[in-house]
Design a protein around this motif. Structure first.
Motif, mmCIF file in Angstrom:
data_model
loop_
_atom_site.group_PDB
_atom_site.id
_atom_site.type_symbol
_atom_site.label_atom_id
_atom_site.label_comp_id
_atom_site.label_asym_id
_atom_site.label_seq_id
_atom_site.Cartn_x
_atom_site.Cartn_y
_atom_site.Cartn_z
ATOM 1 N N ALA A 1 -14.799 -5.291 -7.823
ATOM 2 C CA ALA A 1 -14.380 -5.836 -6.526
ATOM 3 C C ALA A 1 -13.283 -6.863 -6.768
ATOM 4 O O ALA A 1 -13.161 -7.412 -7.873
ATOM 5 N N ILE A 2 -12.510 -7.118 -5.707
ATOM 6 C CA ILE A 2 -11.433 -8.109 -5.783
ATOM 7 C C ILE A 2 -11.606 -9.113 -4.651
ATOM 8 O O ILE A 2 -11.767 -8.722 -3.488
ATOM 9 N N LEU A 3 -11.595 -10.387 -5.011
ATOM 10 C CA LEU A 3 -11.613 -11.470 -4.029
ATOM 11 C C LEU A 3 -10.182 -11.993 -3.956
ATOM 12 O O LEU A 3 -9.675 -12.569 -4.927
ATOM 13 N N LEU A 4 -9.535 -11.790 -2.819
ATOM 14 C CA LEU A 4 -8.080 -11.906 -2.741
ATOM 15 C C LEU A 4 -7.629 -12.942 -1.712
ATOM 16 O O LEU A 4 -7.944 -12.816 -0.515
ATOM 17 N N LEU B 1 -5.631 4.702 -9.284
ATOM 18 C CA LEU B 1 -6.544 3.975 -10.164
ATOM 19 C C LEU B 1 -7.234 2.799 -9.463
ATOM 20 O O LEU B 1 -8.260 2.311 -9.934
ATOM 21 N N THR B 2 -6.647 2.338 -8.374
ATOM 22 C CA THR B 2 -7.182 1.119 -7.744
ATOM 23 C C THR B 2 -7.516 1.286 -6.263
ATOM 24 O O THR B 2 -8.029 0.348 -5.651
ATOM 25 N N ARG B 3 -7.260 2.470 -5.702
ATOM 26 C CA ARG B 3 -7.361 2.609 -4.246
ATOM 27 C C ARG B 3 -8.776 2.402 -3.713
ATOM 28 O O ARG B 3 -8.946 2.015 -2.551
ATOM 29 N N SER B 4 -9.793 2.657 -4.539
ATOM 30 C CA SER B 4 -11.158 2.571 -4.013
ATOM 31 C C SER B 4 -11.865 1.255 -4.348
ATOM 32 O O SER B 4 -13.042 1.088 -4.035
ATOM 33 N N ILE B 5 -11.155 0.329 -4.955
ATOM 34 C CA ILE B 5 -11.795 -0.953 -5.294
ATOM 35 C C ILE B 5 -12.045 -1.755 -4.009
ATOM 36 O O ILE B 5 -11.108 -1.987 -3.235
ATOM 37 N N PRO B 6 -13.281 -2.189 -3.776
ATOM 38 C CA PRO B 6 -13.541 -3.013 -2.582
ATOM 39 C C PRO B 6 -12.786 -4.341 -2.664
ATOM 40 O O PRO B 6 -12.749 -4.976 -3.728
ATOM 41 N N ILE B 7 -12.206 -4.737 -1.540
ATOM 42 C CA ILE B 7 -11.409 -5.967 -1.504
ATOM 43 C C ILE B 7 -11.920 -6.873 -0.389
ATOM 44 O O ILE B 7 -12.147 -6.427 0.741
ATOM 45 N N ILE B 8 -12.090 -8.135 -0.748
ATOM 46 C CA ILE B 8 -12.494 -9.154 0.232
ATOM 47 C C ILE B 8 -11.391 -10.196 0.308
ATOM 48 O O ILE B 8 -10.953 -10.716 -0.719
ATOM 49 N N PHE B 9 -10.944 -10.473 1.518
ATOM 50 C CA PHE B 9 -9.976 -11.552 1.698
ATOM 51 C C PHE B 9 -10.692 -12.904 1.657
ATOM 52 O O PHE B 9 -11.772 -13.065 2.250
ATOM 53 N N LEU B 10 -10.054 -13.861 0.990
ATOM 54 C CA LEU B 10 -10.511 -15.250 0.990
ATOM 55 C C LEU B 10 -9.377 -16.052 1.609
ATOM 56 O O LEU B 10 -8.304 -16.179 1.009
ATOM 57 N N THR B 11 -9.596 -16.565 2.798
ATOM 58 C CA THR B 11 -8.434 -17.076 3.524
ATOM 59 C C THR B 11 -8.724 -18.282 4.400
ATOM 60 O O THR B 11 -9.802 -18.387 4.980
ATOM 61 N N LEU C 1 -12.511 -9.580 -9.824
ATOM 62 C CA LEU C 1 -11.194 -10.173 -10.045
ATOM 63 C C LEU C 1 -10.912 -11.152 -8.903
ATOM 64 O O LEU C 1 -10.898 -10.756 -7.733
ATOM 65 N N VAL C 2 -10.723 -12.420 -9.252
ATOM 66 C CA VAL C 2 -10.425 -13.463 -8.266
ATOM 67 C C VAL C 2 -8.925 -13.746 -8.292
ATOM 68 O O VAL C 2 -8.373 -14.040 -9.354
ATOM 69 N N VAL C 3 -8.312 -13.669 -7.130
ATOM 70 C CA VAL C 3 -6.863 -13.839 -7.044
ATOM 71 C C VAL C 3 -6.544 -14.986 -6.102
ATOM 72 O O VAL C 3 -6.872 -14.931 -4.901
ATOM 73 N N ASP C 4 -5.924 -16.033 -6.637
ATOM 74 C CA ASP C 4 -5.530 -17.168 -5.794
ATOM 75 C C ASP C 4 -4.432 -17.934 -6.518
ATOM 76 O O ASP C 4 -4.499 -18.088 -7.738
ATOM 77 N N ASP C 5 -3.448 -18.404 -5.767
ATOM 78 C CA ASP C 5 -2.373 -19.171 -6.410
ATOM 79 C C ASP C 5 -2.766 -20.623 -6.635
ATOM 80 O O ASP C 5 -2.054 -21.347 -7.323
ATOM 81 N N ASP C 6 -3.890 -21.056 -6.095
ATOM 82 C CA ASP C 6 -4.384 -22.422 -6.311
ATOM 83 C C ASP C 6 -5.304 -22.407 -7.522
ATOM 84 O O ASP C 6 -6.409 -21.847 -7.480
#
Lengths: 120, 130
Positions: B57-60, B81-91, B13-18
């Protein structure tokens, strides 16, 4: 994930296709980023005459931040660097004449680079 | 030619406002990574999508209107339901600016903006051990 030797091969079909996608999206991104740069330029003009309220200063810093992330991804790494300097400028809010003058030079360089070809 | 993502492909899941950065990240991860990619425009949307779709995974993005990256992580970590999903910051923020706070979030890693679309999948893969 593809095999490591494939993932670093810039001539692979996947990379060639991706390169086309990046260039295509990048054309649109350049237009968006020129609009962001124009907003920054207007904010700089207001800062120069002491008429940039805090809300507008925050918006300018956000615009610069967006430029940092977007421009370099689409082949304008120099623009990203300049935008980072301008983000700090607007975040700090120190609009002494010499700082404004330096920011104007950065702004001019940024617009020139965005008008040239991307560096990928 | 890249294989079409299959039902067994990793899901990111890719999350970005751009919008354009979302598009290029999606294309990069699909074409080079061979992963299935969905996108969200905000932290709020990401939190909902993560519950519904259980990404691998989530790219956030970090700086977003509404729920920012750290707040989104806190929300995800607070849901079974979501606590163990690996998360990577993209910043585009310097990690050193917030390193201490970010360490407490239990991130899988941080990838800097601007990013190279050609190597994004490899960077994520290395951070996630995929």
């Amino acid at each position: 994930m593809r095999a490591p030797d494939e993932s670093v091969d810039p001539s692979s079909d996947e990379h060639t296709e991706l390169d086309g996608v990046v260039r295509s999206i990048g054309d649109h991104a350049r237009t968006v980023n020129l609009t962001r740069a124009a907003g920054l330029s207007a904010a700089l003009d207001r800062a120069a005459v002491g008429q940039l309220p805090d809300v507008a200063r925050g918006t300018a810093a956000e615009l610069a931040h967006q430029l940092v992330g977007s421009a370099g991804t689409f082949g304008f790494s120099g623009v990203s660097d300049l935008a980072s300097e301008l983000e700090h400028f607007f975040t700090a809010g120190d609009f002494e004449p010499e700082r404004v003058a330096a920011a104007r030079l950065q702004m001019r360089d940024m617009l020139a680079q965005l008008s040239a070809d991307p560096d990928f | 030619m890249t294989d079409e993502p299959t039902s067994t492909a990793r899901h990111v899941l890719v999350v970005d406002d751009d919008e354009l950065l979302r598009e290029v990240a999606k294309a990069s991860l699909e074409l080079v990574g061979g992963w299935r990619v969905t996108t969200a425009v905000s932290g709020d949307e990401a939190s909902r999508f993560a519950v519904l779709d259980s990404p691998d995974a989530i790219l956030l993005d970090v700086m977003m209107p509404g729920l920012d990256g750290p707040s989104t992580v806190t929300e995800l970590r607070g849901n079974d339901l979501t606590r163990s999903i690996p998360i990577i910051f993209l910043t585009a923020k310097s990690p050193s600016e917030d390193a201490l706070d970010w360490r407490r979030l239990g991130l899988a890693g941080v990838i800097a903006k601007p990013f190279d679309p050609m190597t994004l999948a490899a960077e994520m893969s290395a951070l996630l051990g995929w």
